[in-house]
Design an enzyme around this catalytic site. Structure first.
Site, short mmCIF file in Angstrom:
data_model
loop_
_atom_site.label_atom_id
_atom_site.label_comp_id
_atom_site.label_asym_id
_atom_site.label_seq_id
_atom_site.Cartn_x
_atom_site.Cartn_y
_atom_site.Cartn_z
N ILE A 252 22.40 -14.53 -18.54
CA ILE A 252 22.45 -13.68 -19.58
C ILE A 252 23.51 -13.81 -20.66
CG2 ILE A 252 21.12 -11.65 -20.72
CD1 ILE A 252 19.57 -11.65 -18.19
N ASP B 162 37.50 -6.02 -14.07
CA ASP B 162 36.00 -5.32 -13.60
C ASP B 162 35.84 -4.55 -14.44
OD1 ASP B 162 34.41 -3.59 -12.01
OD2 ASP B 162 36.17 -4.27 -10.32
N ASN C 61 26.52 -5.94 -19.92
CA ASN C 61 25.59 -6.75 -19.19
C ASN C 61 25.84 -7.00 -18.28
OD1 ASN C 61 22.95 -9.11 -19.45
ND2 ASN C 61 25.39 -9.98 -19.02
N LYS D 193 31.56 4.06 -24.16
CA LYS D 193 32.84 4.90 -24.29
C LYS D 193 33.94 3.99 -26.08
CE LYS D 193 36.24 8.27 -22.32
NZ LYS D 193 36.57 8.81 -21.36
N SER E 232 19.15 -3.42 -19.34
CA SER E 232 19.26 -2.20 -18.34
C SER E 232 17.75 -3.68 -17.65
CB SER E 232 17.91 -1.72 -18.83
OG SER E 232 17.52 -0.35 -18.21
N TYR F 70 19.56 -0.01 -7.55
CA TYR F 70 19.74 -0.79 -8.76
C TYR F 70 18.01 0.39 -9.91
CZ TYR F 70 18.71 -5.09 -11.48
OH TYR F 70 19.12 -6.05 -12.91
N LYS G 196 19.40 1.40 -13.57
CA LYS G 196 18.86 0.64 -14.91
C LYS G 196 17.70 1.73 -15.06
CE LYS G 196 19.90 -3.56 -14.65
NZ LYS G 196 22.01 -3.59 -15.88
N VAL H 162 14.85 -13.25 -14.68
CA VAL H 162 15.09 -14.26 -15.26
C VAL H 162 16.06 -15.53 -14.31
CG1 VAL H 162 16.78 -14.90 -16.75
CG2 VAL H 162 15.55 -12.43 -17.18
N THR I 176 18.61 -17.39 -12.70
CA THR I 176 20.34 -16.38 -12.62
C THR I 176 20.60 -17.02 -11.62
OG1 THR I 176 20.51 -14.21 -13.18
CG2 THR I 176 20.17 -15.50 -14.84
P1 NAI Z 1 24.39 -12.96 -13.38
O1 NAI Z 1 25.06 -13.02 -12.07
O2 NAI Z 1 24.25 -15.07 -13.12
O3 NAI Z 1 25.42 -12.49 -14.41
C1 NAI Z 1 26.24 -11.37 -13.88
C2 NAI Z 1 27.26 -11.33 -14.65
O4 NAI Z 1 28.64 -10.24 -14.29
C3 NAI Z 1 28.26 -12.74 -13.39
O5 NAI Z 1 28.64 -13.44 -14.58
C4 NAI Z 1 29.31 -11.34 -12.74
O6 NAI Z 1 30.44 -12.02 -12.23
C5 NAI Z 1 29.81 -10.24 -14.07
N1 NAI Z 1 29.53 -9.05 -13.08
C6 NAI Z 1 29.61 -8.49 -11.76
N2 NAI Z 1 29.79 -7.55 -11.60
C7 NAI Z 1 31.01 -7.00 -12.89
C8 NAI Z 1 32.37 -6.60 -12.21
N3 NAI Z 1 32.50 -5.43 -11.59
N4 NAI Z 1 33.27 -6.37 -13.42
C9 NAI Z 1 32.98 -7.77 -14.78
N5 NAI Z 1 31.65 -8.52 -14.03
C10 NAI Z 1 31.10 -8.38 -13.17
O7 NAI Z 1 22.51 -12.01 -13.69
P2 NAI Z 1 22.02 -12.65 -14.85
O8 NAI Z 1 20.80 -12.25 -14.58
O9 NAI Z 1 22.43 -12.58 -16.08
O10 NAI Z 1 22.11 -9.95 -14.85
C11 NAI Z 1 23.22 -9.88 -16.48
C12 NAI Z 1 22.33 -8.44 -16.38
O11 NAI Z 1 20.91 -8.68 -16.53
C13 NAI Z 1 22.66 -7.47 -15.43
O12 NAI Z 1 23.33 -6.61 -15.73
C14 NAI Z 1 21.56 -7.77 -14.75
O13 NAI Z 1 21.30 -6.31 -13.37
C15 NAI Z 1 20.23 -7.60 -15.57
N6 NAI Z 1 18.90 -7.90 -14.71
C16 NAI Z 1 18.76 -9.10 -14.47
C17 NAI Z 1 17.48 -9.98 -13.96
C18 NAI Z 1 17.44 -10.97 -13.83
O14 NAI Z 1 16.03 -11.60 -13.26
N7 NAI Z 1 18.37 -12.25 -13.16
C19 NAI Z 1 16.24 -9.05 -15.19
C20 NAI Z 1 16.83 -7.14 -15.24
C21 NAI Z 1 17.39 -7.40 -15.56
#
Ligand code: NAI
Length: 241
Positions: free
Chosen positions: A14, A59, A86, A120, A138, A152, A156, A185, A187
């Site tokens: 995303i 991070d 995000n 912040k 979220s 989780y 959220k 989604v 991903t």
């Molecule tokens: P993703 O795993 O493709 O992307 C998440 C990104 O966050 C990755 O690039 C990862 O390296 C980065 N990340 C994780 N921890 C980190 C940290 N401590 N510091 C810096 N970067 C960090 O997953 P997606 O699906 O794109 O997730 C994006 C957001 O959407 C997340 O907050 C997730 O909880 C939320 N979300 C995703 C859903 C799904 O079905 N994929 C559904 C609902 C919410």
């Protein structure tokens, strides 16, 4: 005036789709992630489509890293108009009583503390400007129960609380703060989920593509959403209705 956006978790999914969408609309994009290789690749994609941006490794759970990406954005571009909070992680699926204590701490540290820290430090810049739009990612798990993902869901739901409260606190200062609540989604986060753990898809009968989230985020980021503040917006194909 060219607008400037920060997108965290922009190395994939995303976040990457959002960085590309905002760049295609002419915003300068600060790509933030702890995955340097894929974050740099997102920036390459931004520039390949004619956009402009920088990559900052961070991070999001670490205060000094968050302050650094906010400072880099400010020093490079002089302002921050849009902040897409995000970055997030998904724990293993299990009963609440089975979770390791350390898993609770890590998920809260990234999904909630990371989002808090980002808001912040970005808000301090937006307050000076008296303008800005923050979009927190979220989840459907932020508005309804998510069996076997209690930690989780807690993170959220917490983000929804931060969003609503901050929207009221900063609305009078010209800053809008909203959240999107995606359903499933496609991903990296969901790539390994088997049938048993797949979220119920609801009336859409399918998972979303990340670009379908980016569209809504880009709307909330834009002046077209000038009267949208404190909204907790499901983008889930009707899953939580
Ligand atoms: P993703 O795993 O493709 O992307 C998440 C990104 O966050 C990755 O690039 C990862 O390296 C980065 N990340 C994780 N921890 C980190 C940290 N401590 N510091 C810096 N970067 C960090 O997953 P997606 O699906 O794109 O997730 C994006 C957001 O959407 C997340 O907050 C997730 O909880 C939320 N979300 C995703 C859903 C799904 O079905 N994929 C559904 C609902 C919410």
């Amino acid at each position: 005036m060219t607008k400037v956006a920060i997108v965290t978790g922009a190395a994939s999914g995303i976040g990457r789709a959002t960085a590309l969408k905002l760049a295609s609309q002419g915003l300068k994009v600060v790509v933030v992630d702890y995955n340097e290789k894929d974050g740099q690749e997102t920036l390459d994609l931004v520039t390949a489509q004619g956009g402009e941006g920088i990559f900052v490794k961070a991070d999001v759970s670490l205060s000094e890293d968050v302050q650094n990406y906010v400072n880099q954005a400010k020093e490079t571009y002089g302002r921050i108009d849009v902040f897409v909070n995000n970055a997030g992680i998904l724990p293993n699926f299990t009963l609440l009583s089975e979770y390791e204590d350390s898993m609770f701490d890590r998920v809260i540290a990234v999904n909630l503390r990371g989002a808090f820290l980002g808001m912040k430090y970005v808000l301090k810049v937006m307050m000076e400007q008296k303008s800005g739009s923050i979009i927190n990612t979220s989840s459907a798990a932020g508005i309804h129960s998510q069996p076997y993902l209690s930690i989780y869901a807690a993170s959220k739901h917490g983000l929804v609380g931060l969003t609503k409260t901050a929207a009221v606190e900063y609305g009078p200062m010209g800053i809008r703060i909203n959240a999107i609540c995606p359903g499933g989604v496609k991903t990296g986060m969901t790539a390994d989920l088997g049938e048993a753990t797949s979220p119920s898809l609801g009336p859409s009968g399918r998972m979303a593509m990340p670009e379908e989230m980016a569209e809504v985020i880009a709307f909330l980021a834009s002046d077209a959403a000038s009267y949208v503040n404190g909204a907790i917006m499901p983008v889930d194909g009707g899953m939580t209705v």
